[in-house]
Design a protein around this motif. Sequence first.
Motif, mmCIF file in Angstrom:
data_model
loop_
_atom_site.group_PDB
_atom_site.id
_atom_site.type_symbol
_atom_site.label_atom_id
_atom_site.label_comp_id
_atom_site.label_asym_id
_atom_site.label_seq_id
_atom_site.Cartn_x
_atom_site.Cartn_y
_atom_site.Cartn_z
ATOM 1 N N PRO A 1 0.828 -1.212 0.000
ATOM 2 C CA PRO A 1 0.000 0.000 0.000
ATOM 3 C C PRO A 1 0.863 1.263 0.000
ATOM 4 C CG PRO A 1 -0.845 -1.599 1.559
ATOM 5 C CD PRO A 1 0.467 -2.124 1.089
ATOM 6 N N VAL A 2 0.351 2.322 -0.589
ATOM 7 C CA VAL A 2 1.135 3.539 -0.793
ATOM 8 C C VAL A 2 1.645 4.119 0.522
ATOM 9 C CG1 VAL A 2 1.100 5.866 -1.735
ATOM 10 C CG2 VAL A 2 -0.149 4.045 -2.882
ATOM 11 N N PHE A 3 0.785 4.223 1.550
ATOM 12 C CA PHE A 3 1.210 4.819 2.808
ATOM 13 C C PHE A 3 2.327 4.006 3.461
ATOM 14 C CE2 PHE A 3 -2.898 7.345 3.952
ATOM 15 C CZ PHE A 3 -2.664 8.155 2.849
ATOM 16 N N ARG A 4 2.173 2.687 3.448
ATOM 17 C CA ARG A 4 3.189 1.827 4.068
ATOM 18 C C ARG A 4 4.488 1.864 3.254
ATOM 19 N NH1 ARG A 4 1.144 -0.912 8.192
ATOM 20 N NH2 ARG A 4 -1.121 -1.205 8.317
ATOM 21 N N LYS A 5 4.344 1.953 1.953
ATOM 22 C CA LYS A 5 5.529 2.054 1.100
ATOM 23 C C LYS A 5 6.285 3.349 1.399
ATOM 24 C CE LYS A 5 6.900 2.070 -3.776
ATOM 25 N NZ LYS A 5 6.424 1.953 -5.175
ATOM 26 N N PHE A 6 5.539 4.427 1.616
ATOM 27 C CA PHE A 6 6.151 5.714 1.944
ATOM 28 C C PHE A 6 6.894 5.630 3.281
ATOM 29 C CE2 PHE A 6 5.953 9.819 4.116
ATOM 30 C CZ PHE A 6 6.493 10.671 3.173
ATOM 31 N N ALA A 7 6.242 5.049 4.293
ATOM 32 C CA ALA A 7 6.874 4.935 5.614
ATOM 33 C C ALA A 7 8.141 4.091 5.537
ATOM 34 C CB ALA A 7 5.888 4.327 6.606
ATOM 35 N N GLN A 8 8.088 3.014 4.769
ATOM 36 C CA GLN A 8 9.268 2.160 4.626
ATOM 37 C C GLN A 8 10.411 2.899 3.941
ATOM 38 O OE1 GLN A 8 9.499 -1.147 5.881
ATOM 39 N NE2 GLN A 8 11.644 -0.571 5.515
ATOM 40 N N LYS A 9 10.064 3.753 2.979
ATOM 41 C CA LYS A 9 11.094 4.525 2.269
ATOM 42 C C LYS A 9 11.740 5.527 3.207
ATOM 43 C CE LYS A 9 11.890 6.792 -2.151
ATOM 44 N NZ LYS A 9 12.922 5.792 -2.508
ATOM 45 N N VAL A 10 10.947 6.119 4.117
ATOM 46 C CA VAL A 10 11.501 7.035 5.105
ATOM 47 C C VAL A 10 12.477 6.296 6.021
ATOM 48 C CG1 VAL A 10 10.947 8.504 7.099
ATOM 49 C CG2 VAL A 10 9.522 8.591 5.040
ATOM 50 N N VAL A 11 12.110 5.067 6.408
ATOM 51 C CA VAL A 11 12.995 4.246 7.248
ATOM 52 C C VAL A 11 14.298 3.940 6.512
ATOM 53 C CG1 VAL A 11 13.294 1.984 8.337
ATOM 54 C CG2 VAL A 11 11.131 3.217 8.586
ATOM 55 N N ASP A 12 14.181 3.526 5.255
ATOM 56 C CA ASP A 12 15.349 3.114 4.481
ATOM 57 C C ASP A 12 16.258 4.292 4.124
ATOM 58 O OD1 ASP A 12 14.302 0.581 4.596
ATOM 59 O OD2 ASP A 12 13.422 0.655 2.580
ATOM 60 N N ASP A 13 15.667 5.421 3.741
ATOM 61 C CA ASP A 13 16.467 6.547 3.251
ATOM 62 C C ASP A 13 17.022 7.431 4.363
ATOM 63 O OD1 ASP A 13 15.806 5.554 0.832
ATOM 64 O OD2 ASP A 13 14.570 7.249 0.173
ATOM 65 N N TYR A 14 16.304 7.476 5.509
ATOM 66 C CA TYR A 14 16.723 8.412 6.551
ATOM 67 C C TYR A 14 17.124 7.729 7.855
ATOM 68 C CZ TYR A 14 14.719 11.772 3.340
ATOM 69 O OH TYR A 14 14.456 12.514 2.218
#
Length: 249
Positions: free
Chosen positions: A57-70
């Motif tokens: 899902p888009v929201f979970r994908k966004f949160a995961q990207k924040v975890v991975d990138d930052y």
Amino acid sequence: MVDVTRETYGTIVYQEQIMSMLRKMGFSWEEADKWVKSLKDNTKTLALTIDAQHGQPVFRKFAQKVVDDYGVSWDDAWAFTKRFTQYAFNKAHAIGYTLTAYWQMWLRVHYRLEFWSATLDSEAFEPRRRAYMISAARDGVIFLPPHVNGTALFSVEESAIRIGTMSVKNVGDKAARAIEAARPYASEEDLSARVPRRQANSRMLEALRRVGALEFDRDAQIARALEFNRELREAKINLNVYSRDMEAP
């Protein structure tokens, strides 16, 4: 985020800003569109679940990207995601409403009588129209009560606004226009003789009589107008009439 939010001083205001940020982070236009639609519908279910069959899902994908990138924790990333999904304006709509508001205020300042006359004609819900009339009175507008020698709709008459006979309860559109077409009248009897009975029936005539629309004595008309305008100036606006929950039956 700095480039995208420069015009709003670092604060996310517009839906278009969110879409631009998502695109810069590598999300597709389809994902960005679903995100914004979920904000419009005031629900998170669209972005959280609708993509489950196609992937994350888009929201979970966004949160995961924040975890991975930052390198932040999942809890912090999810808390940021929730803040990121708060309500935002659609910029195109915001600009459209701003232009409309500007034009209306310009007309209200420079063509006050015409502005209020058109505004009142466009509002069929009587309680809301009453609120507009009170606002117009506070704007310095003088109202003339409805009269059979006046008009069917609201109209500018010299330096005042004549209330149309169509606004009188139990006086319909056809009857009001038939009365307007055959004016002027010298008396109530004159009206009854020239307007067909099927339009000027006893119920309608009583409604007109009750508001003074069949009053032909000049002094009585002036006295009624003065009292009507005094009541408007002293009246309070019921703001509840602007609520979506309070609509015409």
